[in-house]
Design an enzyme around this catalytic site. Structure first.
Site, PDB file in Angstrom:
ATOM      1  N   CYS A   1      24.593   2.691 -53.651  1.00  0.00           N
ATOM      2  CA  CYS A   1      24.218   2.979 -52.134  1.00  0.00           C
ATOM      3  C   CYS A   1      24.889   4.394 -52.474  1.00  0.00           C
ATOM      4  O   CYS A   1      26.006   4.972 -52.509  1.00  0.00           O
ATOM      5  CB  CYS A   1      25.134   2.172 -51.366  1.00  0.00           C
ATOM      6  SG  CYS A   1      25.413   3.363 -49.967  1.00  0.00           S
TER       7      CYS A   1
ATOM      8  N   GLY B   1      14.311   2.133 -37.775  1.00  0.00           N
ATOM      9  CA  GLY B   1      13.224   3.235 -38.634  1.00  0.00           C
ATOM     10  C   GLY B   1      14.699   4.059 -39.768  1.00  0.00           C
ATOM     11  O   GLY B   1      15.423   5.078 -40.860  1.00  0.00           O
TER      12      GLY B   1
ATOM     13  N   HIS C   1      25.303   4.619 -40.581  1.00  0.00           N
ATOM     14  CA  HIS C   1      25.176   6.070 -40.351  1.00  0.00           C
ATOM     15  C   HIS C   1      25.233   6.846 -39.161  1.00  0.00           C
ATOM     16  O   HIS C   1      24.112   6.164 -38.272  1.00  0.00           O
ATOM     17  CB  HIS C   1      25.005   7.019 -41.224  1.00  0.00           C
ATOM     18  CG  HIS C   1      23.231   7.153 -41.003  1.00  0.00           C
ATOM     19  ND1 HIS C   1      22.820   6.213 -42.165  1.00  0.00           N
ATOM     20  CD2 HIS C   1      21.879   7.359 -40.931  1.00  0.00           C
ATOM     21  CE1 HIS C   1      21.501   5.685 -42.123  1.00  0.00           C
ATOM     22  NE2 HIS C   1      21.168   6.303 -41.354  1.00  0.00           N
TER      23      HIS C   1
END
Ligand code: 5GP
Ligand code: ZN
Length: 112
Positions: free
Chosen positions: A3, A91, A98
């Site tokens: 990640c 999106g 985040h």
């Protein structure tokens, strides 16, 4: 785990930091969409807003408090936008929770 934001959080991938404490990191987006574009992430891996629970969601209020302080420090007295993209239609391209802090220009609504 592979990640990129976990790697940024642990320093394996460098970033331009705007704020850090034991719970969260704020760093400048590589591809800024506004004069100020900072990403705020929990250091703990949470894949998206869909994975928030009663147990792990306190970090979100902490992120919003830090975002408001950062906005002030970065001169966004005229306002700013905090964005979370969740899932494909939202999106989201990085699968680590985040929040985008965007400012320094007038924002359009609705977003595209
Ligand atoms: P999303 O589209 O998932 O909401 O946002 C991901 C954001 O992460 C994008 O704005 C993209 O520019 C940013 N980003 C992706 N990889 C990196 C990286 O390695 N470093 C930094 N600083 N930003 C990244
Ligand atoms: Zn992660």
């Amino acid at each position: 785990m592979d990640c990129i934001f976990c790697k940024i959080a642990n320093g394996e991938i460098p970033s331009k930091k705007a704020y850090e404490d034991d719970q969260i990191l704020a760093f400048y987006d590589l591809d800024p969409q506004a004069p100020v574009h900072v990403l705020l992430i929990p250091k703990m891996h949470i894949s998206s807003a869909n994975e928030l629970t009663e147990e792990n969601s306190q970090v979100v209020s902490h992120i919003f408090l830090v975002a408001a302080k950062l906005a002030k420090e970065l001169g966004l007295e005229n306002g700013y936008r905090i964005v979370n993209n969740c899932g494909e239609d939202g999106g989201q391209t990085v699968q680590h929770l985040h929040f985008h802090l965007l400012g320094g220009r007038s924002m359009k609504w609705p977003p595209g």
